[in-house]
Write an enzyme that holds these catalytic residues in place. Structure first.
Site, PDB file in Angstrom:
ATOM      1  N   GLN A 196       1.018  -1.048   0.113  1.00  0.00           N
ATOM      2  CA  GLN A 196      -0.060   0.414  -0.097  1.00  0.00           C
ATOM      3  C   GLN A 196       0.906   0.893  -0.659  1.00  0.00           C
ATOM      4  O   GLN A 196       1.001   1.689   0.663  1.00  0.00           O
ATOM      5  CB  GLN A 196      -0.684  -0.339   1.267  1.00  0.00           C
ATOM      6  CG  GLN A 196      -2.140  -1.538   1.631  1.00  0.00           C
ATOM      7  CD  GLN A 196      -3.012  -1.432   0.197  1.00  0.00           C
ATOM      8  OE1 GLN A 196      -3.701  -0.340   0.241  1.00  0.00           O
ATOM      9  NE2 GLN A 196      -3.484  -2.138  -0.495  1.00  0.00           N
ATOM     10  N   ALA A 237     -11.313   3.455   3.620  1.00  0.00           N
ATOM     11  CA  ALA A 237     -11.450   2.555   3.022  1.00  0.00           C
ATOM     12  C   ALA A 237      -9.878   2.892   1.750  1.00  0.00           C
ATOM     13  O   ALA A 237     -10.108   4.116   1.450  1.00  0.00           O
ATOM     14  CB  ALA A 237     -11.948   1.715   1.990  1.00  0.00           C
ATOM     15  N   HIS A 238      -8.878   1.970   1.515  1.00  0.00           N
ATOM     16  CA  HIS A 238      -8.255   2.781   0.140  1.00  0.00           C
ATOM     17  C   HIS A 238      -8.881   3.769  -0.839  1.00  0.00           C
ATOM     18  O   HIS A 238      -9.444   2.776  -1.103  1.00  0.00           O
ATOM     19  CB  HIS A 238      -6.806   1.835  -0.020  1.00  0.00           C
ATOM     20  CG  HIS A 238      -7.215   0.783  -0.740  1.00  0.00           C
ATOM     21  ND1 HIS A 238      -6.455  -0.502  -0.537  1.00  0.00           N
ATOM     22  CD2 HIS A 238      -8.238  -0.057  -0.738  1.00  0.00           C
ATOM     23  CE1 HIS A 238      -6.870  -1.315  -1.670  1.00  0.00           C
ATOM     24  NE2 HIS A 238      -8.101  -1.501  -1.633  1.00  0.00           N
ATOM     25  N   ASN A 239      -8.068   4.385  -1.122  1.00  0.00           N
ATOM     26  CA  ASN A 239      -8.210   5.479  -2.190  1.00  0.00           C
ATOM     27  C   ASN A 239      -9.375   5.790  -2.717  1.00  0.00           C
ATOM     28  O   ASN A 239     -10.261   6.583  -3.947  1.00  0.00           O
ATOM     29  CB  ASN A 239      -8.295   4.749  -3.558  1.00  0.00           C
ATOM     30  CG  ASN A 239      -6.650   4.226  -3.768  1.00  0.00           C
ATOM     31  OD1 ASN A 239      -6.201   3.023  -3.622  1.00  0.00           O
ATOM     32  ND2 ASN A 239      -5.342   4.975  -4.317  1.00  0.00           N
TER      33      ASN A 239
END
Lengths: 351, 351, 351
Positions: A196, A237-239
Site C-alpha cells: 500500500q 478504505a484505500h483510495n
C-alpha cells in the site's frame, strides 16, 4: 466567564427582546436551564418545554418568540446560533505548549514552539507539526507526516507514515489514519499482499470520531476534502475520495476507490461498495447498502424498519417465496384473460 | 533502487516484449505512470487508460498486449505479478533492532536480539518474542504471550495475556487480540460474568486490519488459521474458528463459537450468528446476515441494494403487508377456480 | 488451587451426587474435560457429549442427571452455576498495587493506595481513582474524571475529561468513554461544531467490550445504568440513556438521545435511530434497524437471512417491483369482481 445578553445577541447576529445588560454565564437545555443561562429551541419536539423554561433567555426563530416567557434572541438558524453561544460561553479547552518529557521525538522532526506534545506521544523521524497543534497524550505520528496548524488530536490517535493533515483538524481518541488498505491479490488459493504505497490527504476543518479508521491509498492517495465530518467507528478504505462538507454517521463502511461527492449525508451503519461514484448532495439513510453509482442528488435507502419478530418471520418467509408469488400472479392473469376471452373481450392487464 | 526490465520480467515469471535493459524504479497507476515506472492492467474497467499510458512498461495478460503502446510483461495473473513488482520496487520498511529505553519489559521475558521493541511498548511478564519481530510503538504484549518470528505490529496493538501468534503476522494500529468474550449467564434479571479462560491461536501469515478485535475463547481457544486476512473493524467473538486463507472484509461481525471454513470470502458489514458451521469456499456478499449453517460452497446474500427513498418507502410499506398479499392471492386463486368450475374444468394452479 | 466436590456443591447451592471429597482443580468443556475437572451442560446441543465425558463431575439440571456417567451437581441454572465454579477454580487476576514509574500523574489527583496505575498510564489533573482500581497499562484518565472502586481497565482504555464511572466496572482494551458526540449545526452548506458540554455517567458493574465507544452528552449526560453489559465495537452516541441490566451485542450502534429501557437485549449489528424511547424488556435481534420508539416489551426484528445469491438476486428484483405487484393484484381483484358480477353475486375480497 460571562457575556451580557446584548453583547451576545450582537455576536450571534440576532435580535434581542429583553434586558441587554442581563449577564449570561452558561448554556443549558430548556428543561434544565436556570438563571444566568441561555437555552435554545431548534427542534419543535421540545416546544412543549418552552413556556415553563427558567432560562434567562432563549435563542429561537421569530415565529416562536411570543410563546417564550423570557428574553429572546431571534435568529434564522437557532441551532447554529446556539452552537456559537455555547462556544462563547463554555470554557475553552486549555491550550498547552511544549513537549512532555515522556514524549519520544525522532530525528529531523519540525515541531513549532506553540505545539503541545503530551505525555507518551511518539513523533517519528521527519514529522512536521505546525503551530498550535495539541497532541493530548499517547498519540503516534508516523515518519514524515505533516500536521497542519491548530489541529487537536485527542488521546491515542495514530497517524501512520507519510500522512498529510490540514489545519484545525480534530481527531478523537483511537482514530487511525494511514493504515494499510485491504489490498491482496489472489493466487492459487492464497492471498499475496499488495504493498500500500499511496498516502492520505486530509483537508482543513475535518473532524473524525472515536475509533474511526482511514486507510492509505494503494498507489494514489486517499483524500478527505475540507470540512468533512466523520462520526465514530466509520471505516474509510484505500483510495476513497470524500468531497467537501460531507457528513458520515457512525458505523458506516466505505469500500475501496469509491468517490463520495460533496455535501452528502451518510446515515449510520450504511455500507457503500467499492469503485462507485456518488454525486454531490446525496443523502443515504441509516443501514442502507449502496451497490451502484448514484448520479442524481436525492435521498436513497434500503434499511428495513423493525417489526414484531413473529410478524417479521412471516414476512420473511413470504419474501423468500416472492418469486413464486410473482409467477403465480402471472398465471392468474393469463387464466383470467383466457376466461374473459371465452366470454367477451377485455382490456389487457399490463404491469 | 531499481531493476532492469529483463530482470523484473524474470522475477515475475512473465514474458517481456521490449528493452530488457530499460531501468524501472517505481510502480504507478496507468494514468499517473511516467518514465521509469511500471504499471499494470488487472481490471478491464481501466483498459481505457492503456493506450494513453506513459509508463515505461505494463504488466498485463497476453490478450491485451497488442493494445499497449509500451513495453509489456505478460503474465497469467497481472494483479499478483503487480503485487510482486511493487514489493520489489518499493522501499522496504526499515527493520529496527533493540529495545527502546522507554519500553517497559516485565520479568522473565524472552526477546530475541533482532527484535525491535519501539517506544512506550509494554511487554508483560513471561512474554516470548521471536526473531525479527517489529513492535512499532505503544504496543502491549500480555503476560505469557508468544509472538512468532518476523511479525510486524503497527502502533497501538494490544495482545492480551496468553495469546499465541504465528510467524509473519501483520497487525495494524489498534488491533486487539485476546480480549474477553461476551460471556454472561443470566440469573434473576442480572448478568453474571463467565470467566473467559480460553486463549487465542493465530496462525502464520495472518493480517488483521486497524481496529479489529479478536476475543479469547471461553474454555477452548479462538483459532485463526494460516493465511487468513482480516480487514479493518472486524469483530471475531470467542471460540470462533476461521479456516486457512479465508478473507473477511471490513465491519463484519462473527458471533461466538461459529466455525468458518477455509478459502471463504466474507463481504463487508456482514453478520454471522453464533454456533454455526460455514463450509469451505463460501462467499458471503456485503451486509448479509447469516443465520444458519452453510453446508454447500457457493455465494450467499441478503443485502438489499438502495433505491430512491420515496420508492423504497413504498416498497417497505408493501413488504410489511406481504403476508396479506399472499393470503389475498390465495383467495383470488380459489375464487377463480370456483368461477372456472362453474363453467368448465380448468387446470389447477399450484405454487 | 482446588476445591473438594462437596465444598463446591455447597458454594453453588446445588445437590451433589458423588464423592464429596473428590478434588476439583479446573473447569473444562464436556469434550475436553479430564480427571480433576468439572464440566457443565447448559445447552441441549451438547447433550450428545454427556455420556462420553471424562470429567470428574458435571453441573447440570436434575432432568439430565441420570444420563451422566460421573458425579453430578444438580442446579436450576447450570450456566450461572458454571460461571461461579469457573470463578472459584480459575486463577484470580493478579491485583497489583502502586504507580508504575513510567506513568504520568497530573496535579491534584487522588489515587487510593491500593490502586495499580500501570506503565505508560496518563492520569490528568484532578482525576480521582478509588480503592482497588487496576489500570493495566497505557490507559488515559482525563481531567477531573472519577473512577469508582475495584474497576478493572485493560490496556489502552481512554476516559476523557469529566467522566463519572461507578464501582467494579470492567473496560476492555481500546474502549473510549467521553469522546465528543457528533453534534454539528448546518449553516450555509457547512458544519458548525456544537460544543459537547455534557458528561458521561457509568453505573456499577458495567462491562464494555474492546473497541466500543461511548460519547459524552451535548448538554446533559450520557447515562449507562448499573449492570449494563456492552460487547465489542458498540457505539453509544451522545445523550443516550441505557437502563439497568440491558445487554448489547457487538457492532451495534445507538444514535443520539435515544433511551433504552432496562433488561433489554440488543442483538449484534443492530442500529437504533436517535431520539427514540425503547421500553423495558425489549429484545432486538441481530442486524435489525429500529426507526420508531417501542412501547411494548417483546421481540423485534428486521434482519434478512441469507439465501443463495442467485435466488436472492431474483427475490431482490421482485422486491423492487413489489409496488407494481400489489397494484396488479388490485386490478385482478377488480376484474374478477366485475367478471363475477356479470354472472352472479360473489363475496367481496378484502385485505
Amino acid at each position: 466567564m460571562g457575556l451580557a445578553l446584548g453583547e451576545l445577541a450582537g455576536r450571534l447576529g440576532g435580535e434581542l427582546r429583553g434586558d441587554p445588560d442581563c449577564m449570561i454565564s452558561s448554556v443549558a437545555s430548556l428543561e434544565r436551564a436556570g438563571q444566568g443561562s441561555i437555552s435554545f429551541l431548534a427542534n419543535r419536539t421540545y416546544r412543549k418545554h418552552l413556556t415553563a423554561t427558567r432560562a434567562s433567555a432563549v435563542i429561537l426563530e421569530a415565529a416562536f418568540a411570543d410563546e417564550c416567557p423570557t428574553a429572546t434572541i431571534t435568529v434564522a438558524n437557532p441551532y447554529a446560533a446556539y452552537a456559537r453561544a455555547a462556544s462563547l460561553l463554555s470554557e475553552a479547552p486549555v491550550a498547552r505548549c511544549g513537549v512532555h518529557p515522556s514524549a519520544v521525538i525522532g530525528a529531523g522532526c519540525e515541531i513549532a514552539p506553540s505545539v503541545w506534545v503530551g505525555p507518551h506521544c511518539i513523533v517519528d523521524d521527519g514529522a512536521v507539526i505546525a503551530a498550535g497543534v495539541q497532541l493530548a497524550g499517547a498519540c503516534f505520528i508516523g515518519r514524515g507526516s505533516h500536521i497542519g496548524s491548530d489541529c487537536m488530536f485527542h488521546a491515542h490517535v495514530v497517524i501512520a507514515d507519510g500522512v498529510e493533515i490540514g489545519e484545525r483538524v480534530v481527531l478523537h481518541p483511537g482514530v487511525v489514519i494511514g493504515s494499510d488498505g485491504f489490498g491482496m491479490a489472489h493466487e492459487q488459493g492464497r492471498w499475496l499482499k499488495v504493498p500500500q504505497l499511496g498516502g492520505v490527504h486530509i483537508g482543513n476543518d475535518v473532524e473524525v470520531g472515536a475509533g474511526s479508521t482511514i486507510d492509505r491509498g494503494s498507489l494514489d492517495d486517499t483524500v478527505i476534502a475540507d470540512g468533512v465530518k466523520i462520526d465514530n467507528q466509520v471505516r474509510v478504505a484505500h483510495n476513497v475520495r470524500i468531497g467537501a462538507h460531507t457528513a458520515i454517521a457512525a458505523c458506516t463502511g466505505i469500500a475501496g476507490s469509491t468517490r463520495l461527492g460533496s455535501h452528502c449525508r451518510i446515515g449510520g451503519g450504511a455500507g457503500i461498495l467499492g469503485h462507485l461514484e456518488i454525486t454531490d448532495h446525496v443523502v443515504i439513510t441509516a443501514m442502507t447498502l449502496v451497490t451502484k453509482s448514484i448520479t442524481r442528488a436525492g435521498v436513497y435507502s434500503s434499511g428495513v424498519p423493525a417489526q414484531e419478530n413473529s410478524v417479521w418471520n412471516r414476512t420473511n418467509a413470504r419474501l423468500r417465496r416472492l418469486d413464486r408469488l410473482v409467477r403465480k400472479m402471472r398465471k392468474l392473469e393469463q387464466q383470467l384473460a383466457t376466461s374473459a376471452t371465452d366470454q367477451e373481450p377485455t382490456t389487457t392487464l399490463t404491469g
